[in-house]
Design a protein around this motif. Structure first.
Motif: not given
Length: 577
Positions: A132-141, A431-436, A438-450
């Motif tokens: 997962x490359x979801x952004x985190x409130x903690x930079x270390x996690x 989604x597995x990833x989110x806005x970050x 440009x530090x990581x690859x973002x998986x293109x995800x259709x939020x409306x269709x899930x």
């Protein structure tokens, strides 16, 4: 002036809703990759195929099996192939273990495909690893997974890896991680995903995961004592699975792989009636004849059929479609098994408007007590059926086109008592990833269709351009539709497409220009090696077999006549190792 709206006409249910094949015009003979000629050998032997598959459910292991079987290990094309499968839980099988009804053990026979993979040295399983490359409130996690209203579980025991750390080690990425979130009814006050959720309101995903011992739902607050009437919103196979588990005698369920904890709770149930409610009519139900026939075989069950006017309309809509006619005929009959002390009911043309709290004087909690329904009528673009409403001029632009039946609110409402609500309105992927930044690859995800953005299994970016080497299969690709057999078919087609792309001479289908590596690094990702050195437990095939054997042994120690006693949390699974 808008054109006069089309009237209803007789429709064929199978034609408009038939699912298109995942891939068209793709007929690949396996010996194309067998290096049976010198030209094939030279074209493939220096081109490594190292694949990461995210998710270990049916679409994942069918895809892995197809690829490895298509490229035998003793051929030039097959000796340079590796398939690594990643799973965030220590256990494989995905939906088969945690979604299939426990009283349908025959459906779980597909697990043998995964078990066969363990015999191929080119296949490796990495369980207890969260990609997962979801952004985190903690930079270390890395934030593990989007949280839902009912489960804040974040897979705390897993080894975490981002796409940035994973992708350099692979030439291809296949996403087969399924649909593990429930479609929300967030606009319905009191629903599980609303801002004011009521107690005893659950998404079907949560209840199914609870009784199948998914660790994320181990502590779901299920209390069936005192519950008499349950309403299930939705009329698919999952809705009938839930209804059947709630109405079946506990003695029948003791033969399944339900955990003792779940069986203990089900044994306290006081449920007398289960209503399965749909927004449309009998002709538009989604469950199968097999599932419905099984419902009618439950001991001491009463079912009173369907209102004759509704049934006549449904038969008119269905026309000569044989399978639907057979199901409608079965739904039209009343039955009473034994003393008929429990009731199963199908209800139609209702959509939830509001879930209301109980008004009982001795109730100090925030439990659901009533549901207010919007009452519906059916609309279609049909031009031959006349006994149907015509929308007002203000709604003419919303008339369905093609052979589609849709529900429209009449403006009338109805309140009914209920003790528990189950929302069976579909699943969606994460989604597995989110806005970050440009530090990581973002998986293109259709939020409306899930689901992951793709065309025929090839993942596409925000501009609709195919991302080389990245694919998606199963529910993450097409949404939660179809059964395991259709998942197998789609996985096989996706595998053939990947092989065609990989061995093509076209530069547009090679990983160059995408996030992957045309010359992937050897071995497993370095970040996982470090995690392992720091005490993290990565569950390989050998470790999974230990967990599997421990569950079988636990059932024997309990002296229970069932295959296994499932672990209900990850900590207990890992303690075996």
């Amino acid at each position: 002036m808008l054109p006069r709206p089309a009237r209803f006409r007789k429709i064929s249910i199978t034609q408009p809703f038939a699912r298109k094949p995942l891939i068209t015009n793709t007929s690949i003979r396996f010996n194309r990759y067998y290096a049976s000629s010198s030209s094939s050998s030279s074209a493939t032997s220096d081109k490594p195929l190292k694949i990461a598959i995210i998710g270990s459910g049916p679409s994942g292991f069918y895809t892995a099996s197809r690829i490895l079987n298509s490229l035998p290990i003793n051929t030039p094309s097959g000796e340079n192939v590796e398939v690594h499968m990643y799973e965030r839980l220590p256990t494989p099988y995905g939906l088969v273990r945690y979604g299939v009804a426990p009283d349908h053990p025959e459906v779980k026979n597909c697990q043998h495909k995964f078990d066969e993979l363990s015999n191929d040295p080119r296949f490796q399983f990495f369980g207890n690893v969260l990609v997962s490359s979801q952004p985190s409130s903690s930079s270390s996690e890395i934030n593990d997974t989007p949280r839902t209203a009912l489960s804040t579980y974040t897979y705390p025991h897993s080894n975490k890896i981002s796409f940035k750390d994973l992708l350099p080690y692979y030439s291809n990425l296949i996403l087969t991680y399924g649909a593990s979130l429930s479609n929300p009814l967030s606009n319905v006050s009191g629903s599980s995903s609303s801002s004011n959720p009521l107690e005893n309101v659950f998404p079907a995903l949560g209840l199914v995961s609870w009784y199948n011992s998914h660790p994320a739902y181990e502590n779901l607050p299920i209390n069936l004592k005192g519950i008499k009437e349950v309403n299930i919103i939705g009329q698919g196979n999952v809705a009938l699975d839930v209804a059947r588990i709630l109405l079946k005698p506990i003695e029948d369920l003791k033969k399944t792989d339900l955990s003792e904890k779940v069986l203990n709770e089900l044994s306290k149930s006081t449920i007398k009636k289960v209503n399965v409610v749909g927004r449309r009519g009998p002709g538009q139900i989604s469950f199968t004849t097999k599932e419905f026939r099984e419902m009618l075989q439950i001991p001491n069950l009463q079912y009173n059929g369907i209102d004759s006017e509704l049934m006549n309309q449904a038969k008119d809509f269905v026309g000569n479609e044989r399978m639907k006619k057979r199901l409608l005929s079965l739904m039209d009959k009343s039955i009473k098994n034994g003393n008929g002390e429990k009731e199963f009911k199908l209800d139609f043309l209702k959509s939830p408007k509001t879930f209301l709290p109980s008004i009982e004087k001795d109730s100090s909690s925030n439990k659901v007590g009533e549901i207010e329904w919007n009452l519906n009528e059916l609309l279609s673009s049909s031009s031959t059926i006349t006994n149907t409403p015509e929308p007002p001029q203000s709604q003419q632009s919303a008339i369905p086109t093609g052979n589609i039946i849709m529900a429209r609110s009449t403006g009338k409402t109805l309140k009914e008592k209920t003790d528990m609500m189950i929302e069976s309105v579909g699943y969606r992927s994460e989604p597995l990833s989110g806005e970050n930044n440009g530090q990581d690859w973002i998986l293109p995800f259709d939020e409306k269709r899930g689901r992951v953005k793709n065309v025929n299994g090839r993942v596409i970016d925000e501009q609709g351009v195919v991302i080389p080497g990245v694919y998606v299969a199963g529910w993450a690709a097409r949404g939660p539709v179809g059964v395991i057999a259709s998942t197998m078919h789609d996985s096989y087609l996706l595998s053939d497409l990947l092989l065609q792309d990989h061995f093509s001479n076209s530069s547009s289908t090679t990983p160059q220009g995408g996030p992957l590596n045309s010359k992937p690094l050897k071995g497993m990702p370095e970040s996982l090696i470090k995690s392992k050195q720091q005490g993290g437990i990565i569950v390989d095939l050998e470790n999974w077999k230990k967990i599997d054997q421990a569950e079988i042994k636990n059932a024997k120690l309990l002296n229970k006549n069932k295959e296994r006693e499932k672990f209900t949390n990850v900590k207990d699974m890992l303690s075996v190792l």
